[in-house]
Enzyme design. Structure first.
Site, PDB file in Angstrom:
ATOM      1  N   ARG A  84       1.068  -1.165  -0.028  1.00 27.05           N
ATOM      2  CA  ARG A  84      -0.315  -0.092   0.106  1.00 27.05           C
ATOM      3  C   ARG A  84       0.850   1.390  -0.055  1.00 27.05           C
ATOM      4  O   ARG A  84       2.202   1.357  -0.130  1.00 27.05           O
ATOM      5  CB  ARG A  84      -0.861  -0.050   1.355  1.00 27.05           C
ATOM      6  CG  ARG A  84      -0.417  -0.106   2.681  1.00 27.05           C
ATOM      7  CD  ARG A  84      -0.967   0.516   3.741  1.00 27.05           C
ATOM      8  NE  ARG A  84       0.568  -0.251   4.577  1.00 27.05           N
ATOM      9  CZ  ARG A  84       1.205   0.720   5.286  1.00 27.05           C
ATOM     10  NH1 ARG A  84       1.639   1.596   4.722  1.00 27.05           N
ATOM     11  NH2 ARG A  84       1.716   0.052   6.375  1.00 27.05           N
ATOM     12  N   TYR A  90       0.996   0.261  12.747  1.00 22.94           N
ATOM     13  CA  TYR A  90       1.245  -0.964  13.890  1.00 22.94           C
ATOM     14  C   TYR A  90       0.191  -1.293  13.312  1.00 22.94           C
ATOM     15  O   TYR A  90      -0.831  -0.519  13.647  1.00 22.94           O
ATOM     16  CB  TYR A  90       1.909  -0.183  15.168  1.00 22.94           C
ATOM     17  CG  TYR A  90       0.839  -1.470  16.249  1.00 22.94           C
ATOM     18  CD1 TYR A  90       2.022  -2.187  16.337  1.00 22.94           C
ATOM     19  CD2 TYR A  90       0.114  -1.419  17.072  1.00 22.94           C
ATOM     20  CE1 TYR A  90       1.433  -3.443  17.251  1.00 22.94           C
ATOM     21  CE2 TYR A  90      -0.676  -2.003  17.921  1.00 22.94           C
ATOM     22  CZ  TYR A  90       0.651  -3.069  17.560  1.00 22.94           C
ATOM     23  OH  TYR A  90      -0.451  -4.397  18.882  1.00 22.94           O
ATOM     24  N   HIS A  91      -0.510  -2.893  13.679  1.00 22.23           N
ATOM     25  CA  HIS A  91      -1.116  -2.967  13.346  1.00 22.23           C
ATOM     26  C   HIS A  91      -1.458  -4.570  14.721  1.00 22.23           C
ATOM     27  O   HIS A  91      -1.209  -5.022  15.272  1.00 22.23           O
ATOM     28  CB  HIS A  91      -2.181  -3.863  12.337  1.00 22.23           C
ATOM     29  CG  HIS A  91      -2.772  -2.824  11.653  1.00 22.23           C
ATOM     30  ND1 HIS A  91      -3.089  -2.167  11.214  1.00 22.23           N
ATOM     31  CD2 HIS A  91      -2.023  -3.344  10.034  1.00 22.23           C
ATOM     32  CE1 HIS A  91      -3.390  -1.460  10.234  1.00 22.23           C
ATOM     33  NE2 HIS A  91      -2.542  -2.278   9.149  1.00 22.23           N
ATOM     34  N   ALA A 160      -5.728   5.942  11.059  1.00 25.54           N
ATOM     35  CA  ALA A 160      -4.784   5.682   9.840  1.00 25.54           C
ATOM     36  C   ALA A 160      -5.241   4.942   8.484  1.00 25.54           C
ATOM     37  O   ALA A 160      -6.402   4.698   8.966  1.00 25.54           O
ATOM     38  CB  ALA A 160      -3.434   4.891  10.234  1.00 25.54           C
ATOM     39  N   GLY A 162      -4.523   4.489   4.213  1.00 28.59           N
ATOM     40  CA  GLY A 162      -3.351   3.631   2.686  1.00 28.59           C
ATOM     41  C   GLY A 162      -3.773   2.138   2.329  1.00 28.59           C
ATOM     42  O   GLY A 162      -5.148   1.743   2.565  1.00 28.59           O
ATOM     43  N   GLY A 173      -7.329  -0.385   3.587  1.00 24.25           N
ATOM     44  CA  GLY A 173      -8.489   0.752   4.377  1.00 24.25           C
ATOM     45  C   GLY A 173      -7.670   1.925   5.200  1.00 24.25           C
ATOM     46  O   GLY A 173      -6.877   2.329   4.715  1.00 24.25           O
ATOM     47  N   CYS A 191       3.682   6.392  10.213  1.00 30.03           N
ATOM     48  CA  CYS A 191       3.760   7.093   8.980  1.00 30.03           C
ATOM     49  C   CYS A 191       4.966   8.224   8.878  1.00 30.03           C
ATOM     50  O   CYS A 191       4.966   9.015   8.239  1.00 30.03           O
ATOM     51  CB  CYS A 191       2.288   7.548   9.641  1.00 30.03           C
ATOM     52  SG  CYS A 191       1.485   6.182   9.597  1.00 30.03           S
TER      53      CYS A 191
END
Length: 234
Positions: A84, A90-91, A160, A162, A173, A191
């Site tokens: 992307r 981070y997730h 966020a 992307g 998304g 970012c």
């Protein structure tokens, strides 16, 4: 004001429709990428229904096409190449991720407008919890002023985004921080922005559940996205 595409195509609900998927357990990142790629391909080649997928990931970092290697400070979690736009993010658990596989040929073929609408989707979702989300020029994502701690000059990122667009079908998304472990962001420069922090609905004092957030996301999506293709987004 919502960006209005100039050449959106009106499509009957019976022709395509839109599928909502919700996963209650964390989904591995490679599995999510594989699903997005397959659905996007089916939308493009077979006219499959568009899809919005609400999920969480186990703790991980992703790198976008603009990533600077120096912004990975501590690879404490797996790092995945996302494909992307954007930089490191981070997730993890407590963060709602919304992957959007939408056909922009039906929605105006305007990528800038699509990104604007993603931001508007976030902003309207946050507003349902009485949180004011704002755009900032040159700073991707959605930001909040920290009036909760009497620091209105401080701004933290709460969401966020992307995206990748391939043959007018979107992938990836947005993500909104409900109650993630914010310490997990310390392994990256999120970012690429080091002078501002990150926050969450929980840190702002909002006691919403993930189900509450999902309901708000669906309602806000209808406000922002459904009119452009005149179809049933439910």
């Amino acid at each position: 004001m919502i960006c209005q595409p100039q050449n959106a195509v009106a499509v009957a609900a019976t022709d395509r429709g839109l599928e909502w998927r919700v996963d209650d357990q964390p989904v591995d990142y490679p599995q999510a990428l594989a699903f997005m790629e397959a659905r996007a391909d089916a939308i493009r080649k077979e006219g499959a229904p568009e899809c919005v997928w609400l999920l969480e990931h186990p703790p991980l970092y992703t790198s976008g096409t603009s990533t600077k290697p120096a912004d990975l400070l501590n690879a404490r979690f797996p790092v995945h190449v996302a494909g992307r736009g954007g930089e490191y993010t981070y997730h993890g658990p407590g963060q709602r991720i919304c992957y959007t596989m939408l056909d922009l040929k039906l929605r105006g073929q305007d990528v800038r407008c699509f990104v604007h609408r993603l931001e508007e989707w976030i902003i309207r979702t946050l507003a349902m919890f009485n949180v004011t989300g704002e755009r900032r020029e040159g700073r991707p994502g959605v930001w909040v002023r920290r009036t909760d701690i009497n620091a209105p000059q401080r701004e933290d990122k709460i969401a966020a985004l992307g995206v990748r667009v391939r043959r007018w079908v979107t992938l990836h998304g947005i993500s909104i921080n409900l109650e993630p472990d914010l310490d997990h962001y310390n392994g990256i420069v999120p970012c690429g922005i080091s002078e501002h922090g990150v926050t969450s609905l929980a840190e702002l004092g909002i006691t919403a559940t993930m189900t509450d957030l999902d309901m708000a996301l669906r309602e806000a999506f209808t406000m922002v996205f459904c009119d452009d293709r005149k179809t049933d987004c439910n």
